[in-house]
Write an enzyme that holds these catalytic residues in place. Sequence first.
Site, PDB file in Angstrom:
ATOM      1  N   LYS A   1      -0.744  -8.543  -2.707  1.00 54.57           N
ATOM      2  CA  LYS A   1      -2.037  -7.862  -2.638  1.00 54.57           C
ATOM      3  C   LYS A   1      -1.842  -6.388  -2.957  1.00 54.57           C
ATOM      4  CE  LYS A   1      -4.243  -6.914   1.340  1.00 54.57           C
ATOM      5  NZ  LYS A   1      -4.716  -5.498   1.238  1.00 54.57           N
ATOM      6  N   THR A   2      -2.621  -5.904  -3.900  1.00 55.74           N
ATOM      7  CA  THR A   2      -2.471  -4.530  -4.366  1.00 55.74           C
ATOM      8  C   THR A   2      -3.732  -3.705  -4.102  1.00 55.74           C
ATOM      9  OG1 THR A   2      -3.295  -5.044  -6.595  1.00 55.74           O
ATOM     10  CG2 THR A   2      -0.929  -5.295  -6.202  1.00 55.74           C
TER      11      THR A   2
ATOM     12  N   ARG B   1      -9.829  -4.982  -4.340  1.00 51.92           N
ATOM     13  CA  ARG B   1     -10.742  -3.953  -4.840  1.00 51.92           C
ATOM     14  C   ARG B   1     -11.969  -3.758  -3.952  1.00 51.92           C
ATOM     15  NH1 ARG B   1     -13.979  -0.828  -5.858  1.00 51.92           N
ATOM     16  NH2 ARG B   1     -14.421   0.311  -7.791  1.00 51.92           N
ATOM     17  N   LYS B   2     -12.360  -4.832  -3.244  1.00 53.28           N
ATOM     18  CA  LYS B   2     -13.542  -4.776  -2.366  1.00 53.28           C
ATOM     19  C   LYS B   2     -14.770  -4.228  -3.105  1.00 53.28           C
ATOM     20  CE  LYS B   2     -11.007  -4.277   2.024  1.00 53.28           C
ATOM     21  NZ  LYS B   2      -9.636  -4.023   1.582  1.00 53.28           N
TER      22      LYS B   2
ATOM     23  N   TYR C   1      -3.580  -6.592  15.339  1.00 51.86           N
ATOM     24  CA  TYR C   1      -2.685  -7.601  14.792  1.00 51.86           C
ATOM     25  C   TYR C   1      -2.686  -8.897  15.604  1.00 51.86           C
ATOM     26  CZ  TYR C   1      -0.745  -3.822  11.956  1.00 51.86           C
ATOM     27  OH  TYR C   1      -0.586  -2.793  11.066  1.00 51.86           O
TER      28      TYR C   1
ATOM     29  N   ASP D   1       0.835  -1.204   0.000  1.00 52.24           N
ATOM     30  CA  ASP D   1       0.000   0.000   0.000  1.00 52.24           C
ATOM     31  C   ASP D   1       0.867   1.250   0.000  1.00 52.24           C
ATOM     32  OD1 ASP D   1      -2.182  -1.665   0.082  1.00 52.24           O
ATOM     33  OD2 ASP D   1      -2.465  -1.492   2.243  1.00 52.24           O
TER      34      ASP D   1
ATOM     35  N   ASN E   1     -24.357  -5.055 -12.581  1.00 46.88           N
ATOM     36  CA  ASN E   1     -23.979  -4.361 -13.810  1.00 46.88           C
ATOM     37  C   ASN E   1     -22.813  -3.406 -13.588  1.00 46.88           C
ATOM     38  OD1 ASN E   1     -24.623  -3.549 -16.692  1.00 46.88           O
ATOM     39  ND2 ASN E   1     -24.822  -1.568 -15.658  1.00 46.88           N
TER      40      ASN E   1
END
Length: 279
Positions: A63-64, A95-96, A223, A41, A102
């Site tokens: 993960k991006t 992306r969540k 964490y 991130d 559509n």
Amino acid sequence: MASQVSTLSYGSRAKGHKNPAAIALLELMERKKTNLCVSVDVTKKENFLKIIDAAGPSVCMVKTHIDIIEDFDEDVVVCLTELSQKHDFMIFEDRKFADIGNTVVLQYSRGVHRIASWSHITNAHPVPGPGIISGLASVGLPLGRGLLLLAEMSSKGTLANGEYTTQAVAMARDRRDFVIGFIAMQRLGNESSPGSSAADEDFLILTPGVGLDSKGDGMGQQYKTPREVVLENGCDVIIVGRGIYGKGEGAEAGVIAREAERYRNAGWEAYEQRIHATS
């Protein structure tokens, strides 16, 4: 008590899946001996690629959040894809998705980022209902992609729990061809359901909020250690970000590589203890 699935090796579990992304990930984890995903991130292309190149040898997945890269261009995707081949890891765009069918079709396949063309796995909130899965599947399935549902989150005060989590599991069961697992803090999908079998319930569990040196970040993140996540909670992939590359835009490459390997060792040791616990 550990579930039946959590005592099996990644390689043996790959044989029970039909989705190509799930099979590829499980086989990669077994082959490379890593259950570590690095979450990158940062906002600058150079730093983004530097972190991935340094951590790449130790991870099964990157993960991006591609939309936070301020100087994004098509070369970012080209270089990311080349690094995934060089270091043998899969790409997970976090992306969540959270809109109607559509709309997510267009968000997934079109626009500046064209996520489906390069990301092996993506994720979605189940809030909109089953239509979000159908929409994403119409794009992703022909490309051999897989989807994770956000069933739980690692942040303090999250609403993703209880009935929300139960409904996420139910939606996943209805689309085992495309939904390969969950973002969750514990193993899900082992509850009995009509017509289900052990193989039907083998969902991949990817868990964020993993750290070896900190219990929180002051902004709600909580964490847990790799041992807690993998051995005690039965999860499959540990997701680590700042614990590997540090604060801001990232540490030096040598530091990143060392920390990535430290987390890889911790995650893999917990996994080996888990699968050998009943042998």
